[in-house]
Design a protein around this motif. Structure first.
Motif, PDB file in Angstrom:
ATOM      1  N   ALA A  91     -37.878 -26.184 -22.714  1.00  0.00           N
ATOM      2  CA  ALA A  91     -38.546 -27.231 -21.941  1.00  0.00           C
ATOM      3  C   ALA A  91     -38.838 -28.423 -22.827  1.00  0.00           C
ATOM      4  CB  ALA A  91     -39.844 -26.705 -21.329  1.00  0.00           C
ATOM      5  N   SER A  92     -38.980 -29.571 -22.187  1.00  0.00           N
ATOM      6  CA  SER A  92     -39.551 -30.767 -22.797  1.00  0.00           C
ATOM      7  C   SER A  92     -40.665 -31.215 -21.854  1.00  0.00           C
ATOM      8  CB  SER A  92     -38.479 -31.852 -22.963  1.00  0.00           C
ATOM      9  OG  SER A  92     -37.971 -32.249 -21.698  1.00  0.00           O
ATOM     10  N   PRO A  93     -41.484 -32.209 -22.212  1.00  0.00           N
ATOM     11  CA  PRO A  93     -42.614 -32.566 -21.360  1.00  0.00           C
ATOM     12  C   PRO A  93     -42.218 -32.772 -19.897  1.00  0.00           C
ATOM     13  CG  PRO A  93     -42.806 -33.705 -23.445  1.00  0.00           C
ATOM     14  CD  PRO A  93     -41.496 -32.991 -23.473  1.00  0.00           C
ATOM     15  N   SER A  94     -42.793 -31.958 -19.014  1.00  0.00           N
ATOM     16  CA  SER A  94     -42.604 -31.974 -17.552  1.00  0.00           C
ATOM     17  C   SER A  94     -41.260 -31.427 -17.097  1.00  0.00           C
ATOM     18  CB  SER A  94     -42.777 -33.391 -16.974  1.00  0.00           C
ATOM     19  OG  SER A  94     -44.098 -33.844 -17.142  1.00  0.00           O
ATOM     20  N   LEU A  95     -40.318 -31.214 -17.996  1.00  0.00           N
ATOM     21  CA  LEU A  95     -38.972 -30.818 -17.600  1.00  0.00           C
ATOM     22  C   LEU A  95     -38.622 -29.423 -18.109  1.00  0.00           C
ATOM     23  CD1 LEU A  95     -37.029 -34.153 -18.202  1.00  0.00           C
ATOM     24  CD2 LEU A  95     -38.048 -33.310 -16.075  1.00  0.00           C
ATOM     25  N   ALA A 117     -29.087 -26.968 -16.236  1.00  0.00           N
ATOM     26  CA  ALA A 117     -29.792 -27.773 -15.246  1.00  0.00           C
ATOM     27  C   ALA A 117     -31.135 -28.181 -15.824  1.00  0.00           C
ATOM     28  CB  ALA A 117     -29.983 -26.997 -13.955  1.00  0.00           C
ATOM     29  N   VAL A 118     -31.531 -29.401 -15.563  1.00  0.00           N
ATOM     30  CA  VAL A 118     -32.856 -29.869 -15.955  1.00  0.00           C
ATOM     31  C   VAL A 118     -33.612 -30.178 -14.682  1.00  0.00           C
ATOM     32  CG1 VAL A 118     -31.907 -32.206 -16.290  1.00  0.00           C
ATOM     33  CG2 VAL A 118     -34.148 -31.634 -17.210  1.00  0.00           C
ATOM     34  N   CYS A 119     -34.826 -29.650 -14.555  1.00  0.00           N
ATOM     35  CA  CYS A 119     -35.579 -29.837 -13.319  1.00  0.00           C
ATOM     36  C   CYS A 119     -37.050 -30.040 -13.627  1.00  0.00           C
ATOM     37  CB  CYS A 119     -35.389 -28.639 -12.383  1.00  0.00           C
ATOM     38  SG  CYS A 119     -36.335 -27.160 -12.862  1.00  0.00           S
ATOM     39  N   ASN A 120     -37.737 -30.625 -12.660  1.00  0.00           N
ATOM     40  CA  ASN A 120     -39.193 -30.658 -12.666  1.00  0.00           C
ATOM     41  C   ASN A 120     -39.639 -29.704 -11.573  1.00  0.00           C
ATOM     42  OD1 ASN A 120     -41.963 -31.237 -12.153  1.00  0.00           O
ATOM     43  ND2 ASN A 120     -41.721 -33.241 -13.113  1.00  0.00           N
ATOM     44  N   PRO A 121     -40.114 -28.506 -11.920  1.00  0.00           N
ATOM     45  CA  PRO A 121     -40.429 -27.517 -10.888  1.00  0.00           C
ATOM     46  C   PRO A 121     -41.585 -27.926  -9.982  1.00  0.00           C
ATOM     47  CG  PRO A 121     -41.151 -26.759 -13.045  1.00  0.00           C
ATOM     48  CD  PRO A 121     -40.347 -27.987 -13.273  1.00  0.00           C
ATOM     49  N   TYR A 126     -33.939 -31.921  -9.519  1.00  0.00           N
ATOM     50  CA  TYR A 126     -33.129 -31.348 -10.596  1.00  0.00           C
ATOM     51  C   TYR A 126     -31.889 -32.201 -10.819  1.00  0.00           C
ATOM     52  CZ  TYR A 126     -29.640 -29.610  -7.291  1.00  0.00           C
ATOM     53  OH  TYR A 126     -28.656 -29.536  -6.340  1.00  0.00           O
ATOM     54  N   ARG A 127     -31.223 -31.933 -11.939  1.00  0.00           N
ATOM     55  CA  ARG A 127     -29.974 -32.611 -12.294  1.00  0.00           C
ATOM     56  C   ARG A 127     -29.151 -31.661 -13.143  1.00  0.00           C
ATOM     57  NH1 ARG A 127     -28.836 -35.992 -16.809  1.00  0.00           N
ATOM     58  NH2 ARG A 127     -31.053 -35.883 -17.369  1.00  0.00           N
ATOM     59  N   LEU A 128     -27.833 -31.698 -12.955  1.00  0.00           N
ATOM     60  CA  LEU A 128     -26.932 -30.872 -13.756  1.00  0.00           C
ATOM     61  C   LEU A 128     -26.372 -31.675 -14.912  1.00  0.00           C
ATOM     62  CD1 LEU A 128     -24.841 -28.943 -11.050  1.00  0.00           C
ATOM     63  CD2 LEU A 128     -26.736 -28.076 -12.427  1.00  0.00           C
ATOM     64  N   PHE A 371     -46.098 -34.429 -14.278  1.00  0.00           N
ATOM     65  CA  PHE A 371     -45.322 -35.414 -13.509  1.00  0.00           C
ATOM     66  C   PHE A 371     -44.952 -36.619 -14.362  1.00  0.00           C
ATOM     67  CE2 PHE A 371     -47.658 -32.908 -10.470  1.00  0.00           C
ATOM     68  CZ  PHE A 371     -46.800 -32.794  -9.375  1.00  0.00           C
ATOM     69  N   THR A 372     -44.917 -36.441 -15.682  1.00  0.00           N
ATOM     70  CA  THR A 372     -44.658 -37.569 -16.571  1.00  0.00           C
ATOM     71  C   THR A 372     -43.181 -37.895 -16.716  1.00  0.00           C
ATOM     72  OG1 THR A 372     -44.659 -36.102 -18.484  1.00  0.00           O
ATOM     73  CG2 THR A 372     -46.749 -37.120 -17.888  1.00  0.00           C
ATOM     74  N   ALA A 373     -42.295 -36.999 -16.249  1.00  0.00           N
ATOM     75  CA  ALA A 373     -40.862 -37.235 -16.398  1.00  0.00           C
ATOM     76  C   ALA A 373     -40.127 -36.664 -15.192  1.00  0.00           C
ATOM     77  CB  ALA A 373     -40.332 -36.587 -17.684  1.00  0.00           C
ATOM     78  N   ALA A 374     -38.998 -37.267 -14.891  1.00  0.00           N
ATOM     79  CA  ALA A 374     -38.122 -36.816 -13.813  1.00  0.00           C
ATOM     80  C   ALA A 374     -36.751 -36.507 -14.398  1.00  0.00           C
ATOM     81  CB  ALA A 374     -38.022 -37.865 -12.721  1.00  0.00           C
ATOM     82  N   PRO A 375     -36.001 -35.561 -13.818  1.00  0.00           N
ATOM     83  CA  PRO A 375     -34.674 -35.220 -14.361  1.00  0.00           C
ATOM     84  C   PRO A 375     -33.739 -36.422 -14.375  1.00  0.00           C
ATOM     85  CG  PRO A 375     -35.403 -33.600 -12.740  1.00  0.00           C
ATOM     86  CD  PRO A 375     -36.379 -34.729 -12.678  1.00  0.00           C
TER      87      PRO A 375
END
Length: 375
Positions: A91-95, A117-121, A126-128, A371-375
């Motif tokens: 993980a990284s912050p929020s992701l 895949a990187v996502c914000n649960p 998400y994004r591939l 919620f500090t980052a989005a994929p």
């Protein structure tokens, strides 16, 4: 005079993130006010220990199993991903980063590609990342940075991905031996390498942007360090608190003999600003004995350390939190918190109530949900 929305924001900002999210079901006003992304992104993230689950997911409603150290409770965070199986790895912050299987085409459902895949649960987005071969997913260690950098490290090479071009770059590692316990901190990769034949460990670092370049890896060593790498059996690296501390965890040797037993688990700390080591923590003997230490064999603070004749210990965490799991202590973990307790040795405690692994060998990583980052 404060508006109704500002007044609600002022009240809710005093609550923890999960408490704020729970308030969305109170009424329509709360739901609309809380759904404001600028407000949600201003809330402090929730620091969690996320457990890695088996890759063959059988749960029709996959969740991230996580522990909140501040409230001492386990959580299940839904993972709304449209893939037949997924496995969280880092993980990284929020992701959150997961290995997922994606069907190559509707006409040939038997052919699957392996993706990160990187996502914000918390948002469900998400994004591939570009697809990879199965060997990378089976043998690679995934590292994620706060700026979107992603590395997949194996024994001989590394793949690097940065936001922008939709592709991976491959680099030979050019290290004296296979890297042990790679971690990513402040834009640099740190690894341990055995440069001899009697567990002669050395610490190496390389800036992410310099992978494959002329400068390459640098051995971090000082004369004043003496035999700091000789006193630990099978050491492992983790990030310490504050972003500028490196933790090295291993079994404290009772002598310099290669087959020497260990007396406990020792946590050493390297301040990357002053380049000085100090002792950060030492596992209490009563806790150490629960892993089989002090009875029939050594315990080592490593991902595959042997304890006694038939037991193993897993060590994981980051950001100043270290966790230990072992076959002899099913259903619970040993936890060490760096900046806690009444002394400089950190705080040791037990965490129970875990389910979902018959062998008791849990693995995990730290995840700052928010919620500090989005994929």
């Amino acid at each position: 005079m404060l508006s109704m929305q500002d007044a609600v924001h002022n009240i809710l900002a005093r609550l923890a993130l999960l408490e704020v999210l729970a308030c969305r079901s109170v009424c329509r006003l709360f739901r609309d006010v809380i759904s404001s992304f600028p407000f949600l992104s201003s809330l402090p993230p929730l620091r969690l220990l996320a457990l890695r689950q088996p890759r063959a997911a059988t749960d029709p409603y996959p969740c991230l199993h996580a522990f909140d150290p501040s409230l001492q409770r386990w959580l299940r965070i839904p993972l709304s991903l449209p893939f037949p199986s997924s496995s969280p790895v880092t993980a990284s912050p929020s992701l959150l980063y997961l290995w997922v299987d994606a069907v190559a085409s509707l006409s040939d459902a038997k052919n699957h590609l392996k993706y990160l895949a990187v996502c914000n649960p918390l948002t469900g987005s998400y994004r591939l990342l570009p697809p990879l071969g199965s060997a990378w997913s089976r043998h690679g260690t995934v590292l994620a940075g706060s700026d979107g950098d992603v590395l997949v490290v194996t024994d001989l090479a590394a793949l690097s991905y940065a936001p922008g071009p939709y592709r991976w770059l491959k680099f030979p590692l050019n290290l004296p031996s296979k890297p042990r316990s790679p971690i990513l901190m402040a834009g640099a990769v740190f690894v341990l390498c055995d440069v001899g034949w009697r567990s002669d460990w050395k610490l190496f670092s390389c800036n992410v942007r310099d992978l494959g370049g002329a400068s390459g890896w640098t051995a971090l060593e000082r004369l004043e360090w003496g035999g700091v790498f000789d006193i630990l059996k099978r050491p492992r690296l983790l990030a310490g608190a504050g972003g500028s501390r490196l933790l090295m965890i291993g079994g404290l040797r009772s002598s310099f003999a290669m087959d020497a037993l260990c007396s406990t688990v020792l946590i050493l700390r390297l301040d990357l600003l002053t380049m000085e080591w100090d002792e950060a923590g030492r596992m209490p003997m009563e806790m150490y004995r629960c892993f089989g230490g002090g009875i029939s064999g050594p315990v080592a603070g490593a991902a595959d350390a042997t304890v006694g004749s038939n037991n193993k210990v897993k060590v994981f965490g980051g950001g100043g939190n270290v966790w230990f799991s072992g076959k002899r202590i099913r259903g619970k973990l040993a936890m060490w918190e760096e900046d806690a307790g009444k002394n400089d040795g950190g705080l040791w405690s037990w965490v129970g109530g875990i389910s979902g692994c018959d062998e008791g060998m849990y693995r995990g990583f730290m995840f700052d949900a928010g919620f500090t980052a989005a994929p």
